[in-house]
Design a protein around this motif. Structure first.
Motif, PDB file in Angstrom:
ATOM      1  N   TYR A  32     -24.392 -87.827 -36.268  1.00 45.39           N
ATOM      2  CA  TYR A  32     -24.122 -86.449 -36.679  1.00 45.39           C
ATOM      3  C   TYR A  32     -25.393 -85.717 -37.088  1.00 45.39           C
ATOM      4  O   TYR A  32     -25.622 -84.572 -36.696  1.00 45.39           O
ATOM      5  CB  TYR A  32     -23.103 -86.440 -37.826  1.00 45.39           C
ATOM      6  CG  TYR A  32     -21.695 -86.756 -37.373  1.00 45.39           C
ATOM      7  CD1 TYR A  32     -20.736 -85.756 -37.283  1.00 45.39           C
ATOM      8  CD2 TYR A  32     -21.316 -88.052 -37.035  1.00 45.39           C
ATOM      9  CE1 TYR A  32     -19.442 -86.031 -36.870  1.00 45.39           C
ATOM     10  CE2 TYR A  32     -20.031 -88.339 -36.619  1.00 45.39           C
ATOM     11  CZ  TYR A  32     -19.097 -87.324 -36.536  1.00 45.39           C
ATOM     12  OH  TYR A  32     -17.821 -87.609 -36.106  1.00 45.39           O
TER      13      TYR A  32
ATOM     14  N   LEU B 123     -18.931 -86.493 -26.863  1.00 42.72           N
ATOM     15  CA  LEU B 123     -17.678 -86.187 -27.537  1.00 42.72           C
ATOM     16  C   LEU B 123     -16.538 -86.417 -26.559  1.00 42.72           C
ATOM     17  O   LEU B 123     -16.449 -85.748 -25.524  1.00 42.72           O
ATOM     18  CB  LEU B 123     -17.671 -84.737 -28.024  1.00 42.72           C
ATOM     19  CG  LEU B 123     -16.358 -84.230 -28.635  1.00 42.72           C
ATOM     20  CD1 LEU B 123     -16.002 -85.003 -29.896  1.00 42.72           C
ATOM     21  CD2 LEU B 123     -16.431 -82.735 -28.924  1.00 42.72           C
TER      22      LEU B 123
ATOM     23  N   ARG C 295     -17.509 -79.869 -34.096  1.00 44.41           N
ATOM     24  CA  ARG C 295     -17.014 -80.233 -32.769  1.00 44.41           C
ATOM     25  C   ARG C 295     -15.921 -81.298 -32.851  1.00 44.41           C
ATOM     26  O   ARG C 295     -14.903 -81.206 -32.163  1.00 44.41           O
ATOM     27  CB  ARG C 295     -18.169 -80.736 -31.903  1.00 44.41           C
ATOM     28  CG  ARG C 295     -19.230 -79.711 -31.590  1.00 44.41           C
ATOM     29  CD  ARG C 295     -18.739 -78.620 -30.642  1.00 44.41           C
ATOM     30  NE  ARG C 295     -19.821 -77.761 -30.229  1.00 44.41           N
ATOM     31  CZ  ARG C 295     -20.524 -77.910 -29.101  1.00 44.41           C
ATOM     32  NH1 ARG C 295     -20.241 -78.905 -28.282  1.00 44.41           N
ATOM     33  NH2 ARG C 295     -21.488 -77.068 -28.791  1.00 44.41           N
TER      34      ARG C 295
ATOM     35  N   LEU D 172     -22.862 -84.025 -24.746  1.00 45.76           N
ATOM     36  CA  LEU D 172     -23.193 -82.876 -25.582  1.00 45.76           C
ATOM     37  C   LEU D 172     -24.679 -82.555 -25.560  1.00 45.76           C
ATOM     38  O   LEU D 172     -25.084 -81.427 -25.294  1.00 45.76           O
ATOM     39  CB  LEU D 172     -22.757 -83.113 -27.036  1.00 45.76           C
ATOM     40  CG  LEU D 172     -21.272 -83.069 -27.366  1.00 45.76           C
ATOM     41  CD1 LEU D 172     -21.067 -83.191 -28.867  1.00 45.76           C
ATOM     42  CD2 LEU D 172     -20.628 -81.793 -26.848  1.00 45.76           C
TER      43      LEU D 172
ATOM     44  N   ILE E  20     -26.698 -78.891 -32.884  1.00 49.07           N
ATOM     45  CA  ILE E  20     -25.251 -78.912 -32.666  1.00 49.07           C
ATOM     46  C   ILE E  20     -24.549 -79.438 -33.903  1.00 49.07           C
ATOM     47  O   ILE E  20     -24.898 -80.501 -34.433  1.00 49.07           O
ATOM     48  CB  ILE E  20     -24.898 -79.795 -31.443  1.00 49.07           C
ATOM     49  CG1 ILE E  20     -25.339 -79.094 -30.160  1.00 49.07           C
ATOM     50  CG2 ILE E  20     -23.406 -80.104 -31.397  1.00 49.07           C
ATOM     51  CD1 ILE E  20     -25.068 -79.885 -28.903  1.00 49.07           C
ATOM     52  N   ASP E  21     -23.544 -78.698 -34.375  1.00 42.31           N
ATOM     53  CA  ASP E  21     -22.743 -79.098 -35.530  1.00 42.31           C
ATOM     54  C   ASP E  21     -21.657 -80.053 -35.044  1.00 42.31           C
ATOM     55  O   ASP E  21     -20.566 -79.629 -34.661  1.00 42.31           O
ATOM     56  CB  ASP E  21     -22.134 -77.870 -36.207  1.00 42.31           C
ATOM     57  CG  ASP E  21     -21.393 -78.208 -37.489  1.00 42.31           C
ATOM     58  OD1 ASP E  21     -21.132 -79.407 -37.738  1.00 42.31           O
ATOM     59  OD2 ASP E  21     -21.036 -77.271 -38.227  1.00 42.31           O
ATOM     60  N   ALA E  22     -21.984 -81.348 -35.040  1.00 43.93           N
ATOM     61  CA  ALA E  22     -21.047 -82.345 -34.514  1.00 43.93           C
ATOM     62  C   ALA E  22     -19.791 -82.443 -35.373  1.00 43.93           C
ATOM     63  O   ALA E  22     -18.717 -82.746 -34.859  1.00 43.93           O
ATOM     64  CB  ALA E  22     -21.731 -83.704 -34.419  1.00 43.93           C
TER      65      ALA E  22
ATOM     66  N   GLU F 168     -12.677 -79.773 -34.211  1.00 44.10           N
ATOM     67  CA  GLU F 168     -11.964 -79.012 -33.183  1.00 44.10           C
ATOM     68  C   GLU F 168     -11.231 -79.940 -32.223  1.00 44.10           C
ATOM     69  O   GLU F 168     -10.073 -79.695 -31.851  1.00 44.10           O
ATOM     70  CB  GLU F 168     -12.958 -78.134 -32.418  1.00 44.10           C
ATOM     71  CG  GLU F 168     -13.533 -76.990 -33.234  1.00 44.10           C
ATOM     72  CD  GLU F 168     -14.710 -76.330 -32.557  1.00 44.10           C
ATOM     73  OE1 GLU F 168     -15.024 -76.721 -31.404  1.00 44.10           O
ATOM     74  OE2 GLU F 168     -15.342 -75.448 -33.179  1.00 44.10           O
ATOM     75  N   HIS F 169     -11.901 -81.010 -31.823  1.00 43.11           N
ATOM     76  CA  HIS F 169     -11.282 -81.975 -30.917  1.00 43.11           C
ATOM     77  C   HIS F 169     -10.062 -82.632 -31.555  1.00 43.11           C
ATOM     78  O   HIS F 169      -8.997 -82.742 -30.927  1.00 43.11           O
ATOM     79  CB  HIS F 169     -12.312 -83.037 -30.523  1.00 43.11           C
ATOM     80  CG  HIS F 169     -11.730 -84.214 -29.821  1.00 43.11           C
ATOM     81  ND1 HIS F 169     -11.196 -84.147 -28.548  1.00 43.11           N
ATOM     82  CD2 HIS F 169     -11.582 -85.518 -30.219  1.00 43.11           C
ATOM     83  CE1 HIS F 169     -10.753 -85.328 -28.187  1.00 43.11           C
ATOM     84  NE2 HIS F 169     -10.972 -86.173 -29.183  1.00 43.11           N
TER      85      HIS F 169
END
Length: 294
Positions: free
Chosen positions: A269, A195, A283, A200, A278-280, A286-287
């Protein structure tokens, strides 16, 4: 966060596209899933319209998928998005970065120039040269320049009685032939997730059949994998030249050491979720929101 409008370029109804749109909507109250087949560019007016919305008026665009099937026409859709980018819309990832990945040859040349280890590869338009490459490799995968999940790829052995005919058939659909020596994947290969250039996680794709490839399309399944620091460094070097917001580097472990097959234009994903937990989508949301804040 209010008054922030982030659109998602993707395939309406597809899980990963909708997951990103869901996450952004939950944080901003705005939702727009964009099908590029229904986008119109008016250069004189400087507008890029979809369902009455000028994409150039948005704060950002997440490019999850530009087309259901990779083909040269999809590159034109990326060129259209550059108009919105020029108007100040922030892109995740930038269209010019994705352009260098959708064409398998452009990705390969970039990796080769960065000294990234890859399988031996021949690119040619000459069928005799293709047959010579197959003889040298013993076994090779012939790959279309535009494809995902092994679609359109064929595996050939040099001693196949119809090798010449199969090469000719492949060439009829693929004027530029991309020929890669078959590698022993030992039933799995790896997806290393990044990311904004930061590592990650890594997941493996494990074959569940006798297929020569491990893609989910061919029945493979995701599983967790813990790489060492050296392998992570290789993945970071491979994705670095492209400057993507989110990507997965496809890596295989061989007897001669790790090799990189490709860097994904749109990331993995589902692999991140099912292989790493991991919930890409969350993420990347948020980025994106962090980047578009004034």
């Amino acid at each position: 966060m209010t008054d922030v409008k982030i659109g998602v370029v993707g395939i309406p109804g597809k899980w990963s596209t909708e997951a990103i749109a869901d996450t952004l909507e939950a944080r901003t109250g705005f939702r727009l899933v964009i099908d590029m087949a229904r986008v119109t560019l008016d250069l004189a007016a400087g507008t890029l319209m979809f369902n009455g919305v000028d994409l150039g008026s948005l704060d950002g665009l997440v490019i999850k998928k530009i087309s259901e099937i990779y083909n040269p026409d999809a590159l034109d859709r990326l060129e259209m998005l550059r108009v919105a980018e020029a108007r100040g819309v922030k892109m995740f990832s930038r269209p010019e970065a994705i352009l260098r990945l959708m064409d398998r040859l452009a990705c390969t040349v970039t990796l080769a120039n960065a000294k990234i280890p890859m399988p031996p590869t021949i690119i040619t338009e000459d069928e005799s040269a293709a047959h010579d490459a197959l003889s040298r490799y013993g076994s090779a995968v012939f790959k279309p320049l535009f494809s995902t999940k092994a679609r359109g790829m064929i595996l050939l052995d040099h001693d196949a009685p119809d090798a010449v005919q199969q090469i000719a058939s492949f060439h009829a659909d693929n004027p530029v032939m991309y020929i890669q020596q078959k590698q022993n994947l030992s039933g799995q290969d790896l997806g290393m997730v990044f990311l904004n250039g930061e590592y990650l996680c890594t997941y493996s794709r494990i074959s569940q059949s006798d297929s020569w490839n491990t893609t989910i399309h061919s029945g493979g399944k995701y599983a967790p994998f813990q790489p060492d620091a050296e392998l992570i460094a290789l993945g970071r070097r491979a994705q670095d030249p492209f400057g993507l917001s989110f990507t997965t580097v496809d890596i295989a472990l061989t007897d001669a050491g790790p090799i990189v097959f490709e860097v994904s234009a749109f990331g993995g994903y589902r692999g991140a979720l099912e292989g790493c937990g991991i919930d890409a989508a969350a993420r990347i949301a948020e980025h994106v929101l962090h980047e578009v804040q004034p």
